[in-house]
Design a protein around this motif. Sequence first.
Motif, PDB file in Angstrom:
ATOM      1  N   THR A  32      23.016  74.440 -38.827  1.00 41.78           N
ATOM      2  CA  THR A  32      22.350  73.160 -38.646  1.00 41.78           C
ATOM      3  C   THR A  32      20.899  73.424 -38.254  1.00 41.78           C
ATOM      4  O   THR A  32      20.608  74.470 -37.680  1.00 41.78           O
ATOM      5  CB  THR A  32      23.075  72.326 -37.555  1.00 41.78           C
ATOM      6  N   LEU A  34      19.443  72.250 -35.874  1.00 44.04           N
ATOM      7  CA  LEU A  34      19.446  72.354 -34.416  1.00 44.04           C
ATOM      8  C   LEU A  34      19.590  73.807 -33.964  1.00 44.04           C
ATOM      9  O   LEU A  34      18.996  74.216 -32.958  1.00 44.04           O
ATOM     10  CB  LEU A  34      20.595  71.510 -33.841  1.00 44.04           C
ATOM     11  N   ARG A  35      20.337  74.593 -34.714  1.00 49.32           N
ATOM     12  CA  ARG A  35      20.562  75.995 -34.354  1.00 49.32           C
ATOM     13  C   ARG A  35      19.246  76.767 -34.315  1.00 49.32           C
ATOM     14  O   ARG A  35      18.986  77.505 -33.362  1.00 49.32           O
ATOM     15  CB  ARG A  35      21.529  76.645 -35.344  1.00 49.32           C
ATOM     16  N   VAL A  38      17.226  75.602 -31.252  1.00 47.06           N
ATOM     17  CA  VAL A  38      17.779  76.064 -29.977  1.00 47.06           C
ATOM     18  C   VAL A  38      17.505  77.554 -29.781  1.00 47.06           C
ATOM     19  O   VAL A  38      17.125  77.991 -28.690  1.00 47.06           O
ATOM     20  CB  VAL A  38      19.286  75.745 -29.890  1.00 47.06           C
TER      21      VAL A  38
END
Length: 121
Positions: A32, A34-35, A38
């Motif tokens: 994703t 988001l990975r 992060v």
Amino acid sequence: MIQQLRIRRITAYCLLGVCALTVVLIMFDLATPLRALVVLVLYTTAPGWALISYVNVRHVSVTWISAVALSISIGIVLAQMMVLTHAWHPESAVVGTAIATGALLAHHVVRSRPPSGAGAR
């Protein structure tokens, strides 16, 4: 002094959450956007902050500048070690960094707790 410890504790909790989220995203192989975000936040802030916060720096800006510089340096050294040893396993390195950083951050959470009875005043 109490306010500074409170801010450090809150920062440690937030970065501990970043470490935990990083481990979850990598261990479950969740692809994703988001990975990437992060992991980027982890590698540009958490390891350096976990180390630099042991030093009593009075200015928050100096703490964060040092944390970012130290975090990026740690990432470069780890990548260089993987290249030199022909053991290129970036996901394992990220998980290992997140776990080691999480341990240091957990120590910060414990040591920055207010003394018992301080909240009752």
